[in-house]
Design a protein around this motif. Structure first.
Motif, mmCIF file in Angstrom:
data_model
loop_
_atom_site.group_PDB
_atom_site.id
_atom_site.type_symbol
_atom_site.label_atom_id
_atom_site.label_comp_id
_atom_site.label_asym_id
_atom_site.label_seq_id
_atom_site.Cartn_x
_atom_site.Cartn_y
_atom_site.Cartn_z
ATOM 1 N N VAL A 281 0.827 -1.206 0.000
ATOM 2 C CA VAL A 281 0.000 0.000 0.000
ATOM 3 C C VAL A 281 0.861 1.255 0.000
ATOM 4 C CG1 VAL A 281 -0.224 0.201 2.523
ATOM 5 C CG2 VAL A 281 -2.047 1.067 1.052
ATOM 6 N N GLY A 282 2.061 1.168 0.544
ATOM 7 C CA GLY A 282 2.964 2.322 0.543
ATOM 8 C C GLY A 282 3.714 2.494 -0.763
ATOM 9 N N ARG A 283 3.628 1.493 -1.644
ATOM 10 C CA ARG A 283 4.323 1.567 -2.933
ATOM 11 C C ARG A 283 3.350 1.574 -4.101
ATOM 12 N NH1 ARG A 283 6.999 -2.423 0.046
ATOM 13 N NH2 ARG A 283 5.968 -4.086 -1.125
ATOM 14 N N ASN A 284 2.070 1.627 -3.809
ATOM 15 C CA ASN A 284 1.044 1.479 -4.825
ATOM 16 C C ASN A 284 1.000 2.697 -5.744
ATOM 17 O OD1 ASN A 284 -1.090 0.357 -6.199
ATOM 18 N ND2 ASN A 284 -2.406 0.132 -4.430
ATOM 19 N N THR A 285 0.443 2.503 -6.938
ATOM 20 C CA THR A 285 0.230 3.627 -7.837
ATOM 21 C C THR A 285 -0.673 4.660 -7.184
ATOM 22 O OG1 THR A 285 -0.744 4.280 -9.944
ATOM 23 C CG2 THR A 285 -1.689 2.357 -8.888
ATOM 24 N N THR A 286 -0.446 5.921 -7.493
ATOM 25 C CA THR A 286 -1.249 6.984 -6.877
ATOM 26 C C THR A 286 -2.467 7.341 -7.718
ATOM 27 O OG1 THR A 286 0.043 8.736 -7.960
ATOM 28 C CG2 THR A 286 0.802 7.961 -5.793
ATOM 29 N N ILE A 287 -2.651 6.712 -8.862
ATOM 30 C CA ILE A 287 -3.730 7.106 -9.773
ATOM 31 C C ILE A 287 -5.086 6.631 -9.255
ATOM 32 C CG2 ILE A 287 -4.654 6.852 -12.100
ATOM 33 C CD1 ILE A 287 -1.821 6.561 -13.119
ATOM 34 N N ILE A 288 -6.052 7.544 -9.263
ATOM 35 C CA ILE A 288 -7.439 7.249 -8.883
ATOM 36 C C ILE A 288 -8.301 7.535 -10.100
ATOM 37 C CG2 ILE A 288 -9.294 7.711 -7.259
ATOM 38 C CD1 ILE A 288 -6.720 6.680 -5.961
ATOM 39 N N ARG A 289 -8.953 6.511 -10.640
ATOM 40 C CA ARG A 289 -9.671 6.696 -11.903
ATOM 41 C C ARG A 289 -10.802 5.685 -12.042
ATOM 42 N NH1 ARG A 289 -7.407 2.994 -15.926
ATOM 43 N NH2 ARG A 289 -5.851 1.663 -14.925
ATOM 44 N N SER A 290 -11.687 5.968 -12.994
ATOM 45 C CA SER A 290 -12.750 5.011 -13.343
ATOM 46 C C SER A 290 -12.944 4.987 -14.850
ATOM 47 C CB SER A 290 -14.059 5.373 -12.634
ATOM 48 O OG SER A 290 -14.466 6.688 -12.961
ATOM 49 N N ASN A 291 -11.852 5.147 -15.592
ATOM 50 C CA ASN A 291 -11.937 5.239 -17.054
ATOM 51 C C ASN A 291 -11.817 3.864 -17.713
ATOM 52 O OD1 ASN A 291 -9.254 4.934 -16.348
ATOM 53 N ND2 ASN A 291 -8.473 6.316 -17.926
ATOM 54 N N TYR A 292 -12.802 3.019 -17.427
ATOM 55 C CA TYR A 292 -12.832 1.669 -17.976
ATOM 56 C C TYR A 292 -13.984 1.529 -18.961
ATOM 57 C CZ TYR A 292 -9.629 0.575 -14.172
ATOM 58 O OH TYR A 292 -8.560 0.558 -13.324
ATOM 59 N N MET A 293 -13.828 0.639 -19.902
ATOM 60 C CA MET A 293 -14.843 0.478 -20.942
ATOM 61 C C MET A 293 -15.988 -0.419 -20.493
ATOM 62 S SD MET A 293 -14.418 -0.819 -24.871
ATOM 63 C CE MET A 293 -15.866 -1.064 -25.903
ATOM 64 N N HIS A 294 -15.653 -1.550 -19.855
ATOM 65 C CA HIS A 294 -16.695 -2.514 -19.504
ATOM 66 C C HIS A 294 -17.495 -2.025 -18.303
ATOM 67 C CE1 HIS A 294 -15.191 -5.287 -22.463
ATOM 68 N NE2 HIS A 294 -13.970 -5.208 -21.947
ATOM 69 N N ASP A 295 -18.801 -2.234 -18.359
ATOM 70 C CA ASP A 295 -19.715 -1.671 -17.372
ATOM 71 C C ASP A 295 -19.332 -2.038 -15.937
ATOM 72 O OD1 ASP A 295 -21.054 -0.697 -19.542
ATOM 73 O OD2 ASP A 295 -22.780 -2.040 -19.382
ATOM 74 N N ASP A 296 -19.072 -3.324 -15.696
ATOM 75 C CA ASP A 296 -18.793 -3.767 -14.330
ATOM 76 C C ASP A 296 -17.555 -3.072 -13.770
ATOM 77 O OD1 ASP A 296 -20.977 -5.408 -14.452
ATOM 78 O OD2 ASP A 296 -19.843 -7.224 -14.909
ATOM 79 N N ASN A 297 -16.488 -3.025 -14.555
ATOM 80 C CA ASN A 297 -15.271 -2.363 -14.099
ATOM 81 C C ASN A 297 -15.489 -0.879 -13.866
ATOM 82 O OD1 ASN A 297 -13.832 -4.740 -14.237
ATOM 83 N ND2 ASN A 297 -12.878 -4.296 -16.199
ATOM 84 N N ALA A 298 -16.166 -0.230 -14.803
ATOM 85 C CA ALA A 298 -16.362 1.214 -14.720
ATOM 86 C C ALA A 298 -17.228 1.597 -13.526
ATOM 87 C CB ALA A 298 -16.991 1.728 -16.016
ATOM 88 N N LEU A 299 -18.343 0.905 -13.341
ATOM 89 C CA LEU A 299 -19.260 1.263 -12.251
ATOM 90 C C LEU A 299 -18.654 0.939 -10.894
ATOM 91 C CD1 LEU A 299 -22.608 0.094 -13.878
ATOM 92 C CD2 LEU A 299 -21.818 2.447 -13.542
ATOM 93 N N PHE A 300 -17.932 -0.181 -10.802
ATOM 94 C CA PHE A 300 -17.257 -0.514 -9.546
ATOM 95 C C PHE A 300 -16.218 0.554 -9.196
ATOM 96 C CE2 PHE A 300 -13.821 -2.622 -7.195
ATOM 97 C CZ PHE A 300 -14.525 -3.138 -6.119
ATOM 98 N N SER A 301 -15.441 0.964 -10.193
ATOM 99 C CA SER A 301 -14.412 1.972 -9.949
ATOM 100 C C SER A 301 -15.017 3.339 -9.667
ATOM 101 C CB SER A 301 -13.463 2.056 -11.148
ATOM 102 O OG SER A 301 -12.771 0.837 -11.332
ATOM 103 N N GLU A 302 -16.132 3.656 -10.297
ATOM 104 C CA GLU A 302 -16.789 4.945 -10.018
ATOM 105 C C GLU A 302 -17.356 4.972 -8.607
ATOM 106 O OE1 GLU A 302 -18.022 8.859 -10.724
ATOM 107 O OE2 GLU A 302 -16.537 7.558 -11.691
#
Length: 208
Positions: A73-94
């Motif tokens: 968790v201390g080395r994780n990517t800092t990007i926070i996004r929901s720019n996914y194409m598939h509905d399940d991925n996008a809505l979960f991330s949003e």
């Protein structure tokens, strides 16, 4: 639990910051717990926090082999996004994006969420076509997306190399204006502090 605010910061400045409470305790493990979570990273700490907050399950132990914030968790990517194409991925991330937008207030801890936006660059006509389809899918799910041509990308990222003889020429890009960055180790500390205040035992440096 001591509340963090500008007033507590000023108050503690007069004592050279010697009177802050510990963020979380170092408890002696109990003989029994209702829930034992292995790993004090982002997933483990969030699980403990929401068990306590949403379900009033507080007889919980988090077992961490190192220190809180010292693992992935201390080395994780800092990007926070929901720019996914598939509905399940996008809505979960949003859904996760909605948590991020108010997380500092919920945890009373600055997770340094900065919604400065993200642009994925396209390096071919095929990628532009793929980004167009992804952007349309995002908008259908109520997620912000802006397809940028080459000139629009250059206005936003003038330091990028837009010459014609580069290995990966820039054709355009897909922007999510509401995306951003955060400090994932700060998220871990915020979750740990709140979980501890609700009765969760955080057991660090656990030896086999």
């Amino acid at each position: 639990m001591q509340k963090y605010s500008v007033f507590s910061l000023i108050k503690n400045a007069f004592s050279d910051h010697q009177n802050w409470e510990v963020a979380w305790k170092d408890p002696t493990p109990k003989k029994e717990y209702d829930v034992i979570i292995i790993g004090g990273g982002g997933h483990g700490l969030a699980t403990a926090y929401y068990l306590a907050k949403e379900h009033n399950i507080t007889n919980v132990a988090i077992i961490e082999k190192g220190w809180i914030g010292g693992g992935n968790v201390g080395r994780n990517t800092t990007i926070i996004r929901s720019n996914y194409m598939h509905d399940d991925n996008a809505l979960f991330s949003e859904f996760g994006m909605d948590l991020w937008r108010k997380m500092s207030q919920d945890l009373n801890y600055n997770v340094m969420f900065s919604p400065r936006g993200i642009i994925n660059l396209a390096h071919s006509d095929a990628q532009m076509n793929a980004y167009s389809r992804r952007g349309n899918s995002m908008r259908l799910n109520g997620i912000d997306a802006v397809l940028l041509n080459r000139e629009e990308v250059q206005k936003r990222i003038p330091m990028a190399d837009f010459s014609d003889n580069v290995r990966f020429p820039i054709f355009g890009g897909l922007m999510q204006p509401s995306a951003g960055t955060a400090r994932h180790d700060a998220v871990a500390w915020g979750y740990a502090r709140q979980a501890d205040s609700m009765g969760v035992d955080i057991i660090q440096y656990f030896a086999n």
